[in-house]
Enzyme design. Structure first.
Site, PDB file in Angstrom:
ATOM      1  N   PHE A   1       0.851  -1.190   0.000  1.00 54.25           N
ATOM      2  CA  PHE A   1       0.000   0.000   0.000  1.00 54.25           C
ATOM      3  C   PHE A   1       0.885   1.238   0.000  1.00 54.25           C
ATOM      4  O   PHE A   1       1.760   1.381   0.858  1.00 54.25           O
ATOM      5  CB  PHE A   1      -0.941   0.043   1.216  1.00 54.25           C
TER       6      PHE A   1
ATOM      7  N   ASP B   1       9.187   2.676   1.847  1.00 53.71           N
ATOM      8  CA  ASP B   1       7.992   3.375   2.332  1.00 53.71           C
ATOM      9  C   ASP B   1       7.864   3.080   3.823  1.00 53.71           C
ATOM     10  O   ASP B   1       7.395   2.019   4.227  1.00 53.71           O
ATOM     11  CB  ASP B   1       6.755   2.891   1.555  1.00 53.71           C
TER      12      ASP B   1
ATOM     13  N   LYS C   1       2.473   9.823   8.429  1.00 55.09           N
ATOM     14  CA  LYS C   1       1.701   9.394   9.602  1.00 55.09           C
ATOM     15  C   LYS C   1       2.158   9.992  10.944  1.00 55.09           C
ATOM     16  O   LYS C   1       1.680  11.041  11.328  1.00 55.09           O
ATOM     17  CB  LYS C   1       1.624   7.872   9.629  1.00 55.09           C
TER      18      LYS C   1
HETATM   19  C1  PLP Z   1      -0.878   5.379   5.160  1.00 54.73           C
HETATM   20  C2  PLP Z   1       0.138   4.936   4.191  1.00 54.73           C
HETATM   21  C3  PLP Z   1       0.362   5.633   2.988  1.00 54.73           C
HETATM   22  C4  PLP Z   1      -0.489   6.795   2.536  1.00 54.73           C
HETATM   23  O1  PLP Z   1      -0.395   7.896   3.387  1.00 54.73           O
HETATM   24  P1  PLP Z   1      -1.516   9.059   3.255  1.00 54.73           P
HETATM   25  O2  PLP Z   1      -1.045  10.088   4.253  1.00 54.73           O
HETATM   26  O3  PLP Z   1      -2.839   8.467   3.580  1.00 54.73           O
HETATM   27  O4  PLP Z   1      -1.451   9.574   1.869  1.00 54.73           O
HETATM   28  C5  PLP Z   1       1.384   5.181   2.158  1.00 54.73           C
HETATM   29  N1  PLP Z   1       2.137   4.134   2.494  1.00 54.73           N
HETATM   30  C6  PLP Z   1       1.948   3.441   3.636  1.00 54.73           C
HETATM   31  C7  PLP Z   1       2.840   2.283   3.946  1.00 54.73           C
HETATM   32  C8  PLP Z   1       0.933   3.809   4.516  1.00 54.73           C
HETATM   33  O5  PLP Z   1       0.739   3.098   5.625  1.00 54.73           O
END
Ligand code: PLP
Length: 392
Positions: A128, A215, A244
């Site tokens: 994700f 990420d 986050k």
């Molecule tokens: C939450 C998340 C995102 C997206 O972040 P947003 O602030 O919602 O755009 C991308 N990568 C990972 C691994 C995430 O947990």
């Protein structure tokens, strides 16, 4: 009353009015233990004094000036983030998806610099990376993509935690410029790869001159028991994205780069109106200071082990508990049956949990969670799991 909000979310029937630490209170003053932290955002808990103080003070001097000018708090935050991570420099955004957009643009530009006109990025199944067009195209979940085709091209997908498949893809795709991967897949079901997975990706990226892009939007800022999850592996990526928990609820994202990747962007190539504004940076600075002062990263390591051990004990005789996965305070309990119903059952008991990938209970409690709160979490959730487990 009809809602005038676009129905993009399936929301639980509760509205919170205030919080303190790991607790939240709803409009009827019912108390809930928050084991989700606003999806790994409020790592310091709710209404943290240091963050409240920092943003209050900043709001009385300057909220925003734009990146047409130097921003002192942004400079300081970049200095602290690079010192803590071993990276060289930072681009600030407002969200995780935007941080990944910056990373994707860096990778493509890196390719073009090397004469590759159609650069490709290797991404993982069940990953994700966000909801913008490029990041949903990078995401390994058809549900996120369905109906939004045509997808952004230039992504190659391989199974997660499979070095042979990655190596094969690198050999098969000569336009490959980067690998983008989560150190632990969060939305995908708290999937923890082999301990040396990142080390092997690092070696392959070195060998083939690919950018290793991590990420760490969910795994970063102490969540897994290190400041960043790649620090468990004693390696450095070329690019690393954060968001986050960086602002503990104040929106901020960051794309960190190192070495050649840190030298790619020049003036005018990327930008954001709000990115790294004084308000967001002052919140993030307070977060980093608090993590250090209260030794919260180590606390995540210790409390995570404590929680996993307690669940293992409480659930050891239940054959429908398939797996308990844990690194720091990123915890997944995989069940043999779809368990979304547990979220509403827990809500009724005053406990906030999350379910991802249908059968995995995901727990992301704040790093400040106390022993009594851990006891409540383990006790309440274990009983619910037992009650909902059908006899085989
Ligand atoms: C939450 C998340 C995102 C997206 O972040 P947003 O602030 O919602 O755009 C991308 N990568 C990972 C691994 C995430 O947990």
């Amino acid at each position: 009353m009809t809602s005038h909000i676009m129905p993009t979310y399936g929301r639980l029937p509760v509205t919170f009015s205030y919080g303190k630490g790991a607790w939240l209170w709803d409009e009827n003053n019912k108390r809930y233990l928050d084991a989700v932290s606003g999806i790994a955002v409020c790592n310091l808990g709710h209404a943290h004094r240091a963050v409240a103080k920092a943003i209050s003070k900043q709001s009385k001097t300057l909220l925003h000036t734009s990146n047409l000018y130097h921003i002192a708090a942004q400079e300081q935050l970049a200095t602290e983030l690079t010192a803590k991570s071993g990276m060289d420099n930072v681009f600030f955004s407002n969200s995780g998806a935007e941080a990944n957009e910056a990373a994707i643009k860096l990778a493509r530009y890196y390719g073009h610099q090397r004469g590759i006109k159609k650069p490709e990025i290797i991404v993982m199944e069940k990953s994700f990376h966000g909801r913008t067009l490029a990041t949903l195209s990078a995401t390994g979940n058809p549900k996120v993509q369905k109906g939004f085709e045509p997808l952004v091209s230039g992504f190659i997908r391989v199974p997660f935690n499979n070095i042979a498949a990655l190596e094969q893809a690198i050999h098969a795709h000569k336009n490959c410029v980067a690998v983008l991967v989560e150190p632990i897949q969060g939305e995908g079901g708290v999937n923890i790869p082999a301990a040396d997975y990142l080390n092997k990706i690092r070696a392959l990226c070195d060998q083939h001159q690919l950018l290793m892009m991590l990420d760490e939007i969910q795994t970063g800022i102490g969540r897994t028991g290190k400041f960043l999850a790649f620090q468990h592996n004693e390696i450095l990526p070329d690019v690393c994205t954060l968001a986050k928990a960086l602002g503990n609820g104040v929106p901020i994202g960051a794309c960190l780069a190192r070495g050649e990747a840190a030298q790619l962007f020049s003036a005018g190539m990327h930008g954001s109106t709000f990115g790294g504004n004084p308000l967001a940076c002052s919140a993030a600075l307070a977060v980093l200071k608090t993590l250090d002062e209260k030794d919260l990263v180590n606390r995540a390591h210790l409390k995570g082990q404590q929680i996993a051990h307690a669940f293992t004990q409480a659930l050891k005789d239940n054959p429908q508990v398939i797996d308990i996965r844990q690194k720091g305070l990123m915890i997944g309990i995989e069940l043999a049956f779809p368990c979304a119903v547990l979220v509403t059952a827990a809500l009724a008991q005053g406990l906030l949990i999350n379910v991802t990938n249908e059968k995995v209970i995901r727990l992301l409690p704040p790093l400040i969670i106390k022993n009594q709160q851990i006891d409540f979490l383990v006790h309440t959730l274990s009983i619910l799991i037992q009650e909902h487990s059908q006899p085989m």
